[in-house]
Scaffold this motif. Structure first.
Motif, short mmCIF file in Angstrom:
data_model
loop_
_atom_site.label_atom_id
_atom_site.label_comp_id
_atom_site.label_asym_id
_atom_site.label_seq_id
_atom_site.Cartn_x
_atom_site.Cartn_y
_atom_site.Cartn_z
N GLU A 191 0.81 -1.22 0.00
CA GLU A 191 0.00 0.00 0.00
C GLU A 191 0.85 1.27 0.00
OE1 GLU A 191 -2.71 -0.15 3.25
OE2 GLU A 191 -3.53 -2.10 2.68
N LYS A 192 2.15 1.14 0.20
CA LYS A 192 3.07 2.28 0.22
C LYS A 192 2.59 3.37 1.17
CE LYS A 192 5.97 0.54 -2.73
NZ LYS A 192 7.31 0.10 -2.26
N LYS A 193 2.29 2.96 2.39
CA LYS A 193 1.82 3.91 3.41
C LYS A 193 2.91 4.90 3.82
CE LYS A 193 0.49 0.64 6.22
NZ LYS A 193 0.64 -0.58 5.39
N ARG A 194 4.14 4.58 3.49
CA ARG A 194 5.24 5.48 3.83
C ARG A 194 5.03 6.87 3.24
NH1 ARG A 194 10.89 5.55 0.82
NH2 ARG A 194 11.97 7.15 2.04
N ALA A 195 4.45 6.95 2.07
CA ALA A 195 4.23 8.25 1.43
C ALA A 195 3.34 9.13 2.29
CB ALA A 195 3.61 8.04 0.05
N ASP A 196 2.24 8.56 2.79
CA ASP A 196 1.35 9.33 3.67
C ASP A 196 2.01 9.67 4.99
OD1 ASP A 196 -0.71 9.30 1.79
OD2 ASP A 196 -1.48 7.38 2.52
N PHE A 242 21.80 4.08 -6.58
CA PHE A 242 21.64 2.66 -6.83
C PHE A 242 20.87 1.94 -5.71
CE2 PHE A 242 25.81 3.45 -9.09
CZ PHE A 242 25.24 3.54 -10.35
N CYS A 243 20.08 2.67 -4.93
CA CYS A 243 19.25 2.04 -3.91
C CYS A 243 17.87 1.79 -4.52
CB CYS A 243 19.14 2.92 -2.66
SG CYS A 243 18.09 2.18 -1.37
N ASP A 244 17.64 0.58 -4.98
CA ASP A 244 16.38 0.26 -5.66
C ASP A 244 15.15 0.49 -4.79
OD1 ASP A 244 17.77 -0.38 -7.93
OD2 ASP A 244 17.72 -2.55 -7.60
N PRO A 245 15.13 0.06 -3.51
CA PRO A 245 13.93 0.28 -2.70
C PRO A 245 13.55 1.75 -2.58
CG PRO A 245 15.34 -1.34 -1.64
CD PRO A 245 16.13 -0.76 -2.77
N GLU A 246 14.53 2.63 -2.41
CA GLU A 246 14.25 4.06 -2.31
C GLU A 246 13.76 4.61 -3.65
OE1 GLU A 246 14.80 6.73 0.27
OE2 GLU A 246 14.30 4.95 1.43
N GLU A 247 14.37 4.16 -4.72
CA GLU A 247 13.97 4.64 -6.04
C GLU A 247 12.54 4.21 -6.37
OE1 GLU A 247 17.00 3.11 -8.59
OE2 GLU A 247 18.47 4.66 -8.04
N PHE A 248 12.18 3.00 -6.01
CA PHE A 248 10.80 2.53 -6.25
C PHE A 248 9.80 3.36 -5.47
CE2 PHE A 248 12.64 -1.96 -7.06
CZ PHE A 248 12.76 -1.68 -8.42
N ASP A 249 10.15 3.70 -4.23
CA ASP A 249 9.24 4.45 -3.37
C ASP A 249 9.10 5.92 -3.77
OD1 ASP A 249 8.65 2.27 -1.85
OD2 ASP A 249 9.32 3.10 0.06
N TYR A 250 10.10 6.45 -4.44
CA TYR A 250 10.13 7.89 -4.70
C TYR A 250 8.89 8.36 -5.45
CZ TYR A 250 11.34 12.43 -6.58
OH TYR A 250 11.31 13.76 -6.93
N VAL A 251 8.43 7.59 -6.41
CA VAL A 251 7.26 7.99 -7.21
C VAL A 251 6.06 8.20 -6.30
CG1 VAL A 251 5.66 7.29 -9.02
CG2 VAL A 251 8.10 6.81 -9.27
N PHE A 252 5.84 7.27 -5.38
CA PHE A 252 4.69 7.36 -4.47
C PHE A 252 4.84 8.52 -3.48
CE2 PHE A 252 5.14 2.97 -5.86
CZ PHE A 252 3.87 2.68 -6.30
N VAL A 253 6.06 8.70 -2.99
CA VAL A 253 6.31 9.79 -2.04
C VAL A 253 6.12 11.14 -2.70
CG1 VAL A 253 8.08 10.90 -0.62
CG2 VAL A 253 7.87 8.41 -0.60
N LYS A 254 6.67 11.31 -3.89
CA LYS A 254 6.56 12.58 -4.61
C LYS A 254 5.11 12.88 -4.95
CE LYS A 254 8.41 16.07 -7.00
NZ LYS A 254 7.22 16.76 -7.51
#
Length: 374
Positions: A299-304, A325-337
């Motif tokens: 659910e990517k609750k980290r963004a909220d 080169f941190c894949d987990p952070e890069e994947f999350d960035y879209v949701f956070v932004k």
């Protein structure tokens, strides 16, 4: 003010000299176990009579580790292995490495080949950690760590000792949360000084660090807060402890009023429940951890969470420090932004790694961000 500076210097000296801390512990007869990021079960290590010491690498040129890692991998992992090969961690009894991302998995395997004199102990966590199967899997992982530590060091595990260590760690968690909230009202504390408070925790026994935190809290409560003319921001990412980067934050007139950094506040959000058996308490604790890029969350609750953190702290913007080169952070960035934009909270992205030499681009990005939101 003199008393405040005096205690802040203590944090700074510890944060800047982990080798000095390691030497002091070893010379005093204490044994040390190295703990790789991100959620190593320190309570278990502490309960078995060791000083858990965090290893998050350093800003060093990578030479020897290039034999084991490709260039396109997290520089934190590269620098940990580099330091291990060069003997910086000599004297530690073992290293515990969790497997929460692909880079950490490769670090463990490469460590076995490159640093043969320091035993590697894996901690395998489940992705689906919140259900009963996940908790059982986590507990089994902890039991394996205990057996491996006993085999590698001769130490003996005790549930009673673990219960006491959990209490010590809960107390430290509470002190870290308190100091983070307290610092919001003290803009005179620089980004570098705030970083030292968090970073020093990795190089001290937690009960010792808690005493130092209590000293700082007492001094702060007796210190008058200055008028806040700085721009309040929160930071997000894996790691943001580089002194050059922190100086740019200070020079840009930012005040960090909260963070969502793996190396900092993510470590202290969740306490272990004292009404459960010790290992069950630790398994339950891990099951309740969330809002982190390396923890599975469909659910990517980290963004909220980041949006709410910005609102709660009164931040005018969010600085996202993206470890290269941190894949987990890069994947999350879209949701956070996307979440920050929807909440009309300005943000900026700065790419960082352990091998940065020129900080001109970071300076331009952060100074521009300051002009935009100041």
């Amino acid at each position: 003010m003199a008393a405040l500076n005096e205690v802040l210097i203590k944090f700074s000296d510890i944060a800047a000299n982990p080798d000095k801390q390691l030497k002091a512990y070893l010379e005093s007869g204490k044994k040390v176990v190295a703990c790789a990021p991100v959620y190593t079960p320190e309570e278990i290590i502490h309960s078995m009579g060791f000083v858990p010491m965090g290893v998050w690498g350093a800003d060093v040129e990578i030479k020897e580790a290039k034999q084991y890692f490709p260039a396109f991998i997290c520089s934190i992992m590269q620098s940990i292995l580099e330091l291990g090969i060069k003997g910086v961690y000599n004297g530690v009894s073992a290293i515990v490495i969790p497997s929460l991302c692909d880079s950490l998995k490769t670090l463990g395997q490469n460590w076995k080949s490159a640093v043969k004199d320091i035993p590697f102990i894996p901690m395998t966590y489940p992705q689906n950690r919140a259900n009963e199967n996940g908790k059982s899997f986590t507990k089994a992982g902890y039991e394996r760590v205990i057996k491996d530590l006993e085999a590698a060091t001769g130490a003996v595990f005790s549930e009673e000792a673990l219960k006491k260590s959990i209490e010590i760690y809960n107390e430290h968690n509470a002190a870290m949360r308190k100091i983070s909230n307290l610092l919001i009202g003290y803009p005179q504390i620089t980004a570098s000084q705030r970083s030292d408070i968090f970073k020093s925790a990795y190089f001290m026994a937690k009960e010792e660090h808690t005493k130092l935190l209590d000293e700082l809290i007492n001094v702060l409560e007796e210190t008058k807060s200055e008028e806040n003319k700085k721009i309040k921001i929160i930071t997000s990412g894996i790691l943001a402890d580089n002194k050059n980067l922190l100086k740019i934050i200070d020079d840009s007139n930012f005040q960090i009023v909260g963070d969502e950094i793996a190396h900092e506040s993510r470590q202290y959000r969740v306490d272990a429940k004292l009404n459960l058996s010790p290992l069950d308490a630790l398994s339950e604790k891990f099951s309740e951890m969330d809002n982190c890029s390396v923890l599975y969350d469909v659910e990517k609750k980290r963004a909220d969470y980041i949006v709410e953190l910005a609102k709660r702290t009164g931040a005018k913007g969010v600085a996202i420090f993206m470890t290269k080169f941190c894949d987990p952070e890069e994947f999350d960035y879209v949701f956070v932004k996307r979440a920050l934009d929807a909440a009309e909270i300005p943000s900026t992205l700065v790419e960082v790694d352990r091998q940065m030499v020129n900080y001109g681009q970071a300076q331009t990005i952060l100074q521009t961000f300051a002009e935009m939101i100041g």
